[in-house]
Write a protein that holds these residues in place. Structure first.
Motif, mmCIF file in Angstrom:
data_model
loop_
_atom_site.group_PDB
_atom_site.id
_atom_site.type_symbol
_atom_site.label_atom_id
_atom_site.label_comp_id
_atom_site.label_asym_id
_atom_site.label_seq_id
_atom_site.Cartn_x
_atom_site.Cartn_y
_atom_site.Cartn_z
ATOM 1 N N GLU A 82 0.811 -1.223 0.000
ATOM 2 C CA GLU A 82 0.000 0.000 0.000
ATOM 3 C C GLU A 82 0.845 1.273 0.000
ATOM 4 O OE1 GLU A 82 -0.324 -2.113 2.915
ATOM 5 O OE2 GLU A 82 -1.439 -3.501 1.651
ATOM 6 N N LEU A 85 4.770 2.743 -5.039
ATOM 7 C CA LEU A 85 4.338 3.404 -6.273
ATOM 8 C C LEU A 85 4.785 2.587 -7.475
ATOM 9 C CD1 LEU A 85 3.145 5.758 -7.904
ATOM 10 C CD2 LEU A 85 5.346 6.933 -7.661
ATOM 11 N N SER A 101 -2.684 -2.298 -8.693
ATOM 12 C CA SER A 101 -3.336 -1.691 -7.534
ATOM 13 C C SER A 101 -4.299 -2.647 -6.844
ATOM 14 C CB SER A 101 -4.075 -0.418 -7.957
ATOM 15 O OG SER A 101 -3.162 0.643 -8.159
ATOM 16 N N CYS A 106 -1.071 -1.088 -4.082
ATOM 17 C CA CYS A 106 -0.162 0.034 -4.311
ATOM 18 C C CYS A 106 -0.840 1.171 -5.075
ATOM 19 C CB CYS A 106 1.071 -0.432 -5.088
ATOM 20 S SG CYS A 106 0.735 -0.813 -6.831
ATOM 21 N N ARG A 107 -0.185 2.327 -5.062
ATOM 22 C CA ARG A 107 -0.596 3.453 -5.909
ATOM 23 C C ARG A 107 0.007 3.231 -7.288
ATOM 24 N NH1 ARG A 107 1.527 9.180 -6.200
ATOM 25 N NH2 ARG A 107 3.160 8.450 -4.788
ATOM 26 N N TYR A 109 0.361 4.481 -11.553
ATOM 27 C CA TYR A 109 0.259 5.527 -12.578
ATOM 28 C C TYR A 109 0.621 4.912 -13.924
ATOM 29 C CZ TYR A 109 1.996 9.290 -15.609
ATOM 30 O OH TYR A 109 2.239 10.125 -16.680
ATOM 31 N N GLY A 140 -5.880 0.130 -4.736
ATOM 32 C CA GLY A 140 -5.062 1.312 -4.530
ATOM 33 C C GLY A 140 -5.405 2.416 -5.520
ATOM 34 N N GLU A 141 -4.900 3.600 -5.247
ATOM 35 C CA GLU A 141 -5.143 4.763 -6.111
ATOM 36 C C GLU A 141 -4.543 4.538 -7.495
ATOM 37 O OE1 GLU A 141 -3.691 9.430 -6.349
ATOM 38 O OE2 GLU A 141 -3.619 8.361 -4.433
ATOM 39 N N GLU A 143 -3.889 6.418 -11.352
ATOM 40 C CA GLU A 143 -3.851 7.654 -12.148
ATOM 41 C C GLU A 143 -3.441 7.306 -13.578
ATOM 42 O OE1 GLU A 143 -1.330 11.873 -12.400
ATOM 43 O OE2 GLU A 143 -1.123 10.567 -10.651
#
Length: 270
Positions: A82, A85, A101, A106-107, A109, A140-141, A143
């Motif tokens: 968590e 990245l 994620s 995890c985050r 992108y 997780g987030e 993007e």
């Protein structure tokens, strides 16, 4: 039928209780993870596959996917959690960032330059989050960006924070691969770059005075194999490469070369 006491606490939900324990036992079970990912793909990506196949052949913009089973193996060895990245440079429809994620918490992108997969990814993401909520699992987030990985300011901001960077560079031309390498100089110690083609000139090459200043010498590289059916563009197996940043080891080697250079210089002065 209503219970006798309508104000009494409902009986425990066995399914939700099981979900609560998944993270404590090492994450979402493999079969459940694959089920969620398959549902997401069939619903949000599958209908657009004919559009994804309309690309410029023999260019860096050929579209190809890593299968969830291969991504699972890649992520399993990285120890993402968590607080980590994950970056996907050339993320396509966003399947891998979504899996990262969900699998690790995890985050994540991802950036994609091609219009069609980037558009599909942007439509997929809210649907994927809704599906995770339906299953009662945390993700997780995530993007996503539609843009050029070499020019993106967001990529430059995130590279120094990244724990794992994935680059599906199997069809990237030499120019693109070469121009990606300087970005890795900003990676932190211990960060990992996973790619389908290595970012080093030779896996077995020794560090010498001739190549000690090369960017790739900060990497400790391991080659791993994958089975047939692991990628969308081939029925055969192959290899992927795990580059771990090891500046400490590189620094020791560099010191030895600089020391030997000083000794030779001193002898010439005499």
């Amino acid at each position: 039928m209503l219970p006798q006491d309508i104000f009494a606490d409902p009986p425990p939900n066995a399914f939700l209780s099981a979900i609560d324990g998944w993270r404590a036992r090492g994450g979402i079970p493999y079969k459940v993870l694959m089920r969620i990912l398959e549902e997401n793909y069939q619903r949000n990506v599958g209908p657009f596959v004919p559009q994804l196949r309309q690309y410029e052949a023999f260019s860096s913009k050929v579209y190809g996917e890593l299968m969830p089973s291969l991504v699972y193996e890649m992520l399993k060895h990285t120890r993402l959690d968590e607080n980590s990245l994950f970056l996907d440079l050339g993320c396509g429809v966003g399947n891998v960032v979504a899996q990262a994620s969900l699998q690790t918490g995890c985050r994540s992108y991802g950036i994609e330059c091609m219009e069609t997969p980037a558009r599909i990814a942007s439509r997929m993401l809210p649907q994927f989050k809704a599906r995770c909520r339906m299953w009662g699992v945390n993700v997780g987030e995530i993007e996503l960006e539609h843009g050029d990985m070499l020019k993106s300011k967001r990529v430059d901001e995130l590279i120094p924070q990244a724990d794992v960077v994935l680059v599906n560079n199997k069809v990237f031309d030499d120019w693109l691969n070469e121009n990606l390498r300087p970005k890795f100089l900003d990676l932190k110690e211990g960060a990992i770059v996973i790619s389908l083609r290595p970012f080093v000139s030779s896996l077995n090459a020794r560090v010498t005075e001739r190549n000690v200043d090369d960017i790739s010498t900060i990497f400790d590289v391991t080659e791993r194999t994958f089975a047939s059916g692991s990628v969308s563009w081939a029925d055969t197996g192959g290899s992927y490469y795990v580059h771990r940043v090891d500046r400490a080891g590189y620094s020791e080697i560099r010191k030895r070369f600089e020391s030997s250079r000083g000794i030779r210089s001193s002898r010439r002065t005499r």
